[in-house]
Enzyme design. Structure first.
Site, short mmCIF file in Angstrom:
data_model
loop_
_atom_site.label_atom_id
_atom_site.label_comp_id
_atom_site.label_asym_id
_atom_site.label_seq_id
_atom_site.Cartn_x
_atom_site.Cartn_y
_atom_site.Cartn_z
N LYS A 1 -17.17 95.88 27.77
CA LYS A 1 -17.30 97.22 28.43
C LYS A 1 -16.59 97.14 29.94
O LYS A 1 -16.76 96.28 30.68
CB LYS A 1 -18.53 97.87 28.31
CG LYS A 1 -19.02 98.51 27.18
CD LYS A 1 -20.32 99.01 27.14
CE LYS A 1 -21.33 98.16 27.16
NZ LYS A 1 -22.14 97.73 26.24
N LYS B 1 -34.99 99.18 22.95
CA LYS B 1 -33.80 98.53 22.84
C LYS B 1 -34.20 96.94 23.05
O LYS B 1 -34.82 96.41 23.97
CB LYS B 1 -33.04 98.77 24.32
CG LYS B 1 -31.52 97.97 24.33
CD LYS B 1 -30.92 98.42 25.61
CE LYS B 1 -29.95 97.41 26.09
NZ LYS B 1 -29.43 97.73 27.27
N ALA C 1 -27.80 88.99 28.15
CA ALA C 1 -28.13 87.93 27.13
C ALA C 1 -27.28 87.72 26.00
O ALA C 1 -27.21 86.93 25.32
CB ALA C 1 -29.59 88.38 26.65
N ASP C 2 -26.17 88.68 25.91
CA ASP C 2 -25.22 88.75 24.71
C ASP C 2 -24.43 87.55 24.89
O ASP C 2 -23.96 86.86 23.99
CB ASP C 2 -24.36 90.00 24.64
CG ASP C 2 -24.82 91.25 24.34
OD1 ASP C 2 -26.26 91.23 24.02
OD2 ASP C 2 -24.47 92.41 24.50
N GLU D 1 -24.98 96.61 14.75
CA GLU D 1 -25.96 96.75 15.66
C GLU D 1 -26.47 98.42 15.47
O GLU D 1 -25.68 99.10 15.19
CB GLU D 1 -25.57 96.28 17.09
CG GLU D 1 -24.36 97.15 17.65
CD GLU D 1 -24.44 97.23 19.31
OE1 GLU D 1 -25.47 97.40 19.77
OE2 GLU D 1 -23.48 96.95 19.72
N ASP E 1 -27.47 90.62 37.22
CA ASP E 1 -27.54 91.15 35.96
C ASP E 1 -26.32 90.87 34.90
O ASP E 1 -25.35 90.91 35.29
CB ASP E 1 -27.44 92.77 36.11
CG ASP E 1 -27.62 93.45 34.88
OD1 ASP E 1 -27.70 92.88 33.60
OD2 ASP E 1 -27.91 94.83 35.11
N1 PSU Z 1 -21.34 98.90 23.36
C1 PSU Z 1 -21.40 100.17 23.25
N2 PSU Z 1 -22.56 100.71 23.27
C2 PSU Z 1 -23.71 100.15 23.45
C3 PSU Z 1 -23.62 98.72 23.54
C4 PSU Z 1 -22.55 98.19 23.44
O1 PSU Z 1 -20.17 100.55 22.95
O2 PSU Z 1 -24.69 100.67 23.56
C5 PSU Z 1 -25.12 98.12 23.76
C6 PSU Z 1 -24.99 96.76 22.96
O3 PSU Z 1 -25.89 96.79 22.05
C7 PSU Z 1 -24.94 95.54 23.94
C8 PSU Z 1 -25.86 96.02 24.99
O4 PSU Z 1 -25.63 94.60 23.35
O5 PSU Z 1 -25.19 97.64 24.94
C9 PSU Z 1 -25.81 95.43 26.24
O6 PSU Z 1 -26.81 95.69 27.04
P1 PSU Z 1 -27.23 94.77 28.27
O7 PSU Z 1 -26.01 94.95 29.50
O8 PSU Z 1 -28.45 95.54 28.82
O9 PSU Z 1 -27.42 93.57 27.97
MN MN Z 2 -28.58 93.70 31.82
#
Ligand code: PSU
Ligand code: MN
Length: 302
Positions: free
Chosen positions: A159, A86, A141-142, A25, A138
């Protein structure tokens, strides 16, 4: 309409020859780490995948074209573009149709990888259910993407800034296999261990490849999440990182950070609060995931 998609020279050659390819990614590059460490990380991870006998395909949208694999100059340029969007599932089509530039999240990278015939993808951590989601709604979408796009995603768990038990519940509801690699407990991103039992465990790349292929044979949509623990020598133990995560979360709340900005804000604050240590751990775990992903891709034979 034809999709504006191109492969890097290296990816095109590998796919013609039937050699293994691993998707990577780009949001982690543009929104997850500061320059120049982000570029060093991206180059290092690509190199590691090559050493393991596979070919890296870093995915991004550049000026309205979906790139499957970046040439080195493109990678260098992207790593220095604070204006890159993003892109998740909801954003991809619009970015392409308006000829924009953006980095792909886990969800968007899975979509692109699948379109390009790539089955394995390495990242740091996936997005998940945020703490307080019962009020904010929140949820990344992953998670939905793992339920519908057949790509095996190698991550170090979700995370630790997230609500891990709720993330696991949603993944179970969506029918996504969550497989810890080589241990019974779920890893927690910066830490090797969480106190949660993983739903599944496998101990080799070959078994993971076989499980992926069996899902395809069952005609099930969706992928699988491989939770690969950060090497113990690079971890930040849970007890040490937890207070910093809590402080970053409090600040996000006070500063009313919402939507797409939440994850980048938290990662940046934890980087500052750990005086850079979280970044070293993040890089170590991405490298570890890339190595395993290359082995899985090789075991799948593509
Ligand atoms: N893992 C990391 N750093 C990041 C991300 C994941 O160590 O920046 C990113 C990935 O691209 C993941 C996104 O899909 O954060 C998730 O964002 P959100 O919670 O807004 O869906
Ligand atoms: Mn989000």
């Amino acid at each position: 309409m034809t999709l504006p998609m191109i492969r890097s020279t290296e990816v095109a050659a590998a796919q013609t020859a039937g050699r293994p390819v691993v998707a990577l990614e780009s949001t982690i590059i543009t929104h997850g780490m500061p320059y120049p460490q982000n570029l060093e990380m991206a180059r290092g991870v690509e190199q590691l995948i090559r050493q393991e006998g596979a070919v890296p395909a870093t995915i991004a949208v550049l000026d309205g074209t979906l790139h499957i694999g970046l040439e080195d100059a493109q990678l260098e340029d992207l790593a220095q573009r604070p204006d890159a969007a993003k892109l998740s599932r909801a954003d991809m089509a619009l970015c392409l149709s308006t000829k924009g530039t953006g980095a792909t999240t886990v969800a968007a990278t899975m979509i692109a990888a699948h379109l390009a015939g790539i089955h394995v993808f390495a990242t740091g951590g996936i997005g998940g259910v945020h703490r307080g989601a019962e009020l904010s709604f929140d949820i990344s979408a992953d998670l939905q993407e793992l339920a519908q796009t057949p790509v095996t995603v190698v991550a170090a768990g979700a995370k630790a800034i997230l609500d891990i038990p709720k993330t696991l519940e949603v993944l179970e509801t969506l029918g996504v296999p969550v497989i810890a690699y080589g241990q019974d407990h779920l890893p927690a991103f910066w830490s090797t261990m969480s106190d949660l039992q993983a739903p599944q465990r496998l101990d080799s790349a070959a078994e993971i490849a076989k499980a992926h292929q069996m899902r395809v044979a069952l005609n099930l949509p969706g992928g699988q999440l491989i939770a690969n623990p950060v090497p113990p020598e690079a971890e930040i133990p849970q007890a040490e990182i937890t207070p910093m995560i809590e402080q970053a979360l409090r600040e996000a709340d006070e500063q009313k950070i919402t939507a797409k900005s939440v994850t980048p804000f938290l990662l940046k604050r934890i980087f500052e609060l750990t005086e850079g240590r979280s970044l070293d751990t993040n890089i170590a775990l991405v490298r570890n995931n890339a190595r395993l992903a290359a082995q899985i891709a090789a075991a799948m034979g593509t």
